[in-house]
Design a protein around this motif. Structure first.
Motif, PDB file in Angstrom:
ATOM      1  N   LEU A  37       0.805  -1.214   0.000  1.00 46.33           N
ATOM      2  CA  LEU A  37       0.000   0.000   0.000  1.00 46.33           C
ATOM      3  C   LEU A  37       0.840   1.267   0.000  1.00 46.33           C
ATOM      4  CD1 LEU A  37      -2.835  -0.965   2.514  1.00 46.33           C
ATOM      5  CD2 LEU A  37      -2.995  -0.792   0.019  1.00 46.33           C
ATOM      6  N   ARG A  38       1.958   1.245   0.718  1.00 42.13           N
ATOM      7  CA  ARG A  38       2.811   2.432   0.812  1.00 42.13           C
ATOM      8  C   ARG A  38       4.175   1.989   1.328  1.00 42.13           C
ATOM      9  NH1 ARG A  38       0.369   6.441   5.178  1.00 42.13           N
ATOM     10  NH2 ARG A  38       2.393   7.467   4.978  1.00 42.13           N
ATOM     11  N   PHE A  39       5.142   2.891   1.234  1.00 36.58           N
ATOM     12  CA  PHE A  39       6.465   2.638   1.794  1.00 36.58           C
ATOM     13  C   PHE A  39       6.929   3.935   2.449  1.00 36.58           C
ATOM     14  CE2 PHE A  39      11.135   2.582   1.453  1.00 36.58           C
ATOM     15  CZ  PHE A  39      11.377   1.469   2.249  1.00 36.58           C
ATOM     16  N   GLY A  40       7.005   3.933   3.776  1.00 40.01           N
ATOM     17  CA  GLY A  40       7.273   5.184   4.469  1.00 40.01           C
ATOM     18  C   GLY A  40       6.182   6.186   4.126  1.00 40.01           C
ATOM     19  N   ALA A  41       6.608   7.388   3.734  1.00 39.19           N
ATOM     20  CA  ALA A  41       5.643   8.415   3.314  1.00 39.19           C
ATOM     21  C   ALA A  41       5.195   8.233   1.880  1.00 39.19           C
ATOM     22  CB  ALA A  41       6.264   9.801   3.484  1.00 39.19           C
ATOM     23  N   LEU A  42       5.850   7.351   1.133  1.00 36.86           N
ATOM     24  CA  LEU A  42       5.588   7.208  -0.296  1.00 36.86           C
ATOM     25  C   LEU A  42       4.304   6.425  -0.539  1.00 36.86           C
ATOM     26  CD1 LEU A  42       7.107   8.009  -2.947  1.00 36.86           C
ATOM     27  CD2 LEU A  42       8.029   5.681  -2.962  1.00 36.86           C
ATOM     28  N   LEU A  43       3.363   7.077  -1.218  1.00 37.01           N
ATOM     29  CA  LEU A  43       2.071   6.463  -1.540  1.00 37.01           C
ATOM     30  C   LEU A  43       2.013   5.940  -2.965  1.00 37.01           C
ATOM     31  CD1 LEU A  43      -0.225   9.258  -0.046  1.00 37.01           C
ATOM     32  CD2 LEU A  43       0.453   7.112   1.059  1.00 37.01           C
ATOM     33  N   ALA A  44       2.806   6.526  -3.857  1.00 35.23           N
ATOM     34  CA  ALA A  44       2.792   6.125  -5.262  1.00 35.23           C
ATOM     35  C   ALA A  44       4.123   6.495  -5.893  1.00 35.23           C
ATOM     36  CB  ALA A  44       1.655   6.799  -6.030  1.00 35.23           C
ATOM     37  N   CYS A  45       4.564   5.666  -6.812  1.00 34.66           N
ATOM     38  CA  CYS A  45       5.702   5.983  -7.667  1.00 34.66           C
ATOM     39  C   CYS A  45       5.328   5.461  -9.053  1.00 34.66           C
ATOM     40  CB  CYS A  45       6.990   5.355  -7.163  1.00 34.66           C
ATOM     41  SG  CYS A  45       8.440   5.718  -8.201  1.00 34.66           S
ATOM     42  N   ASN A  46       4.848   6.368  -9.893  1.00 31.26           N
ATOM     43  CA  ASN A  46       4.277   5.995 -11.194  1.00 31.26           C
ATOM     44  C   ASN A  46       5.193   6.428 -12.324  1.00 31.26           C
ATOM     45  OD1 ASN A  46       2.027   5.287  -9.661  1.00 31.26           O
ATOM     46  ND2 ASN A  46       0.951   7.201 -10.091  1.00 31.26           N
ATOM     47  N   GLU A  47       5.506   5.492 -13.198  1.00 27.21           N
ATOM     48  CA  GLU A  47       6.184   5.827 -14.452  1.00 27.21           C
ATOM     49  C   GLU A  47       5.106   6.137 -15.486  1.00 27.21           C
ATOM     50  OE1 GLU A  47       8.605   2.380 -15.337  1.00 27.21           O
ATOM     51  OE2 GLU A  47      10.370   3.423 -14.578  1.00 27.21           O
ATOM     52  N   GLU A  48       5.193   7.320 -16.083  1.00 30.93           N
ATOM     53  CA  GLU A  48       4.170   7.766 -17.032  1.00 30.93           C
ATOM     54  C   GLU A  48       4.800   8.040 -18.389  1.00 30.93           C
ATOM     55  OE1 GLU A  48       1.133   7.713 -16.168  1.00 30.93           O
ATOM     56  OE2 GLU A  48       0.978   8.144 -14.014  1.00 30.93           O
ATOM     57  N   ARG A  49       4.136   7.560 -19.438  1.00 28.93           N
ATOM     58  CA  ARG A  49       4.551   7.848 -20.808  1.00 28.93           C
ATOM     59  C   ARG A  49       3.335   8.386 -21.570  1.00 28.93           C
ATOM     60  NH1 ARG A  49       7.500   3.596 -19.001  1.00 28.93           N
ATOM     61  NH2 ARG A  49       9.744   3.689 -19.418  1.00 28.93           N
TER      62      ARG A  49
END
Length: 231
Positions: A37-49
């Motif tokens: 669901l999350r890692f630390g404060a990180l909620l999303a890490c999205n690669e976008e093209r």
């Protein structure tokens, strides 16, 4: 503890028919994963093209710190707080959505657009939206995000160069381009574009060594259960 996530393990998303291809590192939308669901404060890490002319039409955000790193091309941003900006490769963009804001993200250029967008949970919800762009951030120069008790660094090591992993409660390493190796020869892990490593209680090691010219994003995050700045 170190957890490796390969590019091929990301959750696919976006709308390829509309020229939008997305790869999610963390549980997102229809891709619900209670163990991711999350890692630390990180909620999303999205690669976008985004193909030329493609984009995300006006949509809302709230209570989220949104940090965007443009890899290739030009990202046109417009929000309801009155900001209209073109963000280019090497720029860091931050939108603090706070109590609520709507924005548009588009590729209005003639060439393809690739960016990495990261969402972080703020320490305190609400407030007024804010926005900034840092142009051409330098190699290893920190970008501090105190609202989320987090710090981002962009490293661009040449082959053989070392990238330090910060001593932090949580550290997140994302390979944008090139390749890096983690660990010694007997237990080394090679990471390529789109791969990521999550470090919990890293204590400042091990360093990543570039095996080809690379670009790497690293988040350093505290454990908010200890209080801001304790990590």
């Amino acid at each position: 503890m170190i957890r490796i996530q390969r590019a091929g393990e990301r959750y696919p998303g976006g709308d390829p028919a509309a020229g939008i291809e997305t790869r999610h590192a963390l549980s997102f939308g229809a891709h619900y994963d209670p163990d991711n669901l999350r890692f630390g404060a990180l909620l999303a890490c999205n690669e976008e093209r985004l193909a030329p002319g493609a984009g995300f039409e006006e949509h809302p955000h709230s209570h989220t710190e949104i940090v965007t790193w443009v890899v290739e091309g030009e990202l046109t941003h417009h929000d309801t707080a009155g900001h209209t900006t073109v963000v280019r490769a090497g720029d860091v963009q931050r939108l603090s959505s706070a109590g609520g804001v709507r924005h548009v993200e588009r590729n209005d250029a003639a060439g393809p657009l690739t960016f990495v967008q990261m969402w972080l949970a703020p320490l305190s919800p609400g407030g007024e939206p804010s926005y900034e762009v840092v142009r051409g951030i330098g190699d290893g120069v920190p970008y501090d995000l105190p609202a989320a008790d987090a710090r981002l660094r962009v490293h661009r090591p040449a082959a053989g160069g070392r990238v330090p992993v910060p001593a932090a409660d949580f550290a997140y390493l994302h390979v944008v381009r090139g390749a890096v190796r983690l660990g010694d020869e007997s237990g080394a892990e090679e990471l390529g574009p789109g791969d990521a490593a999550r470090f919990t209680g890293s204590g400042g090691g091990p360093a990543a060594v570039a095996t080809a010219d690379a670009e790497v994003l690293i988040w350093e995050m505290g454990d908010r259960r200890k209080g801001p700045g304790a990590g």
